[in-house]
Write an enzyme that holds these catalytic residues in place. Structure first.
Site, PDB file in Angstrom:
ATOM      1  N   HIS A 141       8.079   2.956  10.648  1.00 15.74           N
ATOM      2  CA  HIS A 141       6.744   2.570  10.161  1.00 15.74           C
ATOM      3  C   HIS A 141       5.670   3.420  10.840  1.00 15.74           C
ATOM      4  O   HIS A 141       4.772   3.948  10.194  1.00 15.74           O
ATOM      5  CB  HIS A 141       6.442   1.110  10.520  1.00 15.74           C
ATOM      6  CG  HIS A 141       7.092   0.122   9.609  1.00 15.74           C
ATOM      7  ND1 HIS A 141       6.913   0.135   8.257  1.00 15.74           N
ATOM      8  CD2 HIS A 141       7.897  -0.928   9.867  1.00 15.74           C
ATOM      9  CE1 HIS A 141       7.591  -0.862   7.721  1.00 15.74           C
ATOM     10  NE2 HIS A 141       8.199  -1.523   8.678  1.00 15.74           N
ATOM     11  N   HIS A 172      13.440   0.841  13.332  1.00 15.91           N
ATOM     12  CA  HIS A 172      12.696   0.345  12.172  1.00 15.91           C
ATOM     13  C   HIS A 172      11.190   0.512  12.380  1.00 15.91           C
ATOM     14  O   HIS A 172      10.495   1.078  11.549  1.00 15.91           O
ATOM     15  CB  HIS A 172      13.050  -1.129  11.968  1.00 15.91           C
ATOM     16  CG  HIS A 172      12.361  -1.771  10.824  1.00 15.91           C
ATOM     17  ND1 HIS A 172      12.947  -1.947   9.597  1.00 15.91           N
ATOM     18  CD2 HIS A 172      11.119  -2.285  10.720  1.00 15.91           C
ATOM     19  CE1 HIS A 172      12.100  -2.530   8.789  1.00 15.91           C
ATOM     20  NE2 HIS A 172      10.975  -2.759   9.442  1.00 15.91           N
ATOM     21  N   GLU A 173      10.721   0.057  13.525  1.00 15.91           N
ATOM     22  CA  GLU A 173       9.276   0.125  13.792  1.00 15.91           C
ATOM     23  C   GLU A 173       8.833   1.576  13.974  1.00 15.91           C
ATOM     24  O   GLU A 173       7.738   1.946  13.558  1.00 15.91           O
ATOM     25  CB  GLU A 173       8.911  -0.699  15.020  1.00 15.91           C
ATOM     26  CG  GLU A 173       9.183  -2.195  14.896  1.00 15.91           C
ATOM     27  CD  GLU A 173       8.557  -2.824  13.671  1.00 15.91           C
ATOM     28  OE1 GLU A 173       7.501  -2.337  13.211  1.00 15.91           O
ATOM     29  OE2 GLU A 173       9.139  -3.788  13.143  1.00 15.91           O
TER      30      GLU A 173
END
Ligand code: ADP
Length: 370
Positions: free
Chosen positions: A329, A325-326
């Site tokens: 980003h 997820h990170e």
């Protein structure tokens, strides 16, 4: 049989009577005093819980307020009026009575109002809008009267009403079930402000972060007709605020406050003050004698997201999901044009987030593209 001596004999008769009766007398007196105090409290109940700042001890001047250039310009005029009212009266000018300070929490509304009092060297009375609100009808209005009375007695002075939206909501809108008591309180404020004559040197300042819900009657000329907007600080102002708050802290000479300001877009003055304080606490915890850049930068994340939560155990699977997820980003930010710069990626939980990607915009922006 031994004959009782005089003293002991009488005591053995008297004491069993005397002690309980003394106890009874004391009990009556005590409860009577308590009841009296309670009765007195009913009379002081309608008094406003108004705070007067010590003029010398907690003196704040414009020097302690960073940035807010336009707001300060406006305020200088008010200071001038408080100091030299005659100049304005001779010209026949009507003096502003109310100043409404609007801005996000922590942008320095209270601070600015106190600085005006400090510059003009007049007493500063502080009361919060929510303190007018009580369970009993009529108390709010009577507290308003009381607060204005105190300010007028000490004139020239400044009466600061924080969170005025607690009582100054649009009337008759039916929000909160047509709260009669709040309307009465608001009416009383309007009446008091209309009651100022031309020579009353009391300036009422009010702060709110919800100007949109205020009653139009409050904003009419002659009431809060001065409206001053306080914005979140920009990068230069953030640096100045950091400087002000690190004045009496022991900072290492290598500290670069500009870098801290760069990394803190969206921080309010209060956040920045908190950041410097967190850095000092962190330096103490690390047994350092000076605050270094490392502590300042670490505190940014703490203020923004909350403390690290290393004890929160995520399963391997969860960690993997967070990492993906990170990474998403971070990659989109790094690869797309016009996005913010990635500073740090972490999968250590902080506050409520399982992981985070810290990004800071390259420049201050007020608009977002699609
Ligand atoms: P508000 O009333 O707008 O919620 P305050 O005036 O109470 O905010 O600000 C809280 C604290 O934040 C102040 O006591 C001060 O330490 C700091 N602060 C906010 N804005 C500034 C500023 N422009 N310059 C210096 N300090 C500031």
């Amino acid at each position: 049989v031994k004959k009782e001596s005089g003293f002991n004999f009488w005591m053995s008769i008297l004491l069993p009577i005397l002690i309980p009766s003394l106890l009874l007398v004391w009990l009556f007196a005590y409860s009577f005093r308590r009841a009296n105090k309670g009765a007195m409290q009913i009379f002081s109940f309608s008094r406003a819980n108004i705070k007067l700042f010590n003029r010398d001890k907690d003196k704040v001047t414009f020097k302690d307020v960073a940035g807010l250039k336009e707001a300060k310009e406006e305020m200088k005029e008010i200071v001038d009026f408080l100091k030299h009212p005659k100049k304005f009266q001779d010209l026949g000018a009507r003096i502003p009575r109310g100043v409404l300070l609007m801005g996000a929490p922590g942008t320095g509304k209270t601070l600015l109002a106190r600085a005006v009092a400090g510059e003009a060297n007049v007493p500063f009375f502080y009361i919060s809008g929510s303190e007018f609100v009580e369970m009993f009808v009529g108390v709010g209005a009577s507290r308003v009267r009381d607060a204005f009375l105190a300010a007028k007695k000490a004139a020239p002075s400044i009466l600061f009403i924080d969170e005025i939206d607690a009582i100054g909501r649009i009337r008759g809108a039916g929000i909160g079930g047509g709260h009669d008591e709040r309307e009465q309180t608001l009416n009383q404020i309007l009446v008091e402000m209309d009651g100022f004559d031309r020579n009353t040197r009391v300036i009422v300042m009010a702060a709110t972060n919800r100007p949109d819900i205020l009653d139009p009657a409050l904003l009419r000329p002659g009431r809060f007709d001065r409206r001053i907007v306080l914005d979140l600080p920009n990068i230069k102002e953030r640096e100045e605020i950091l400087k002000i708050h690190s004045r009496n802290k022991s900072l290492s000479p290598q500290v670069n406050l500009r870098e801290v300001a760069e990394r803190t877009p969206g921080f309010s003055g209060a956040d920045l003050a908190n950041l410097v304080n967190e850095a000092a606490l962190l330096a103490a915890r690390r047994n350092k004698t000076q605050i270094t850049q490392a502590e300042l930068l670490d505190s940014i994340e703490k203020v923004m997201l909350g403390p690290e939560r290393k004890s929160r155990i995520l399963t391997k699977k969860e960690k993997e999901i967070t990492a993906y997820h990170e990474a998403g980003h971070a990659l989109t930010s790094a690869l797309l044009p016009g996005t913010a710069q990635v500073r740090k990626v972490s999968i250590i939980a902080r506050g409520r987030a399982a992981g985070y990607t810290m990004r800071t915009p390259r420049e201050e922006k007020y608009m977002k593209t699609r």
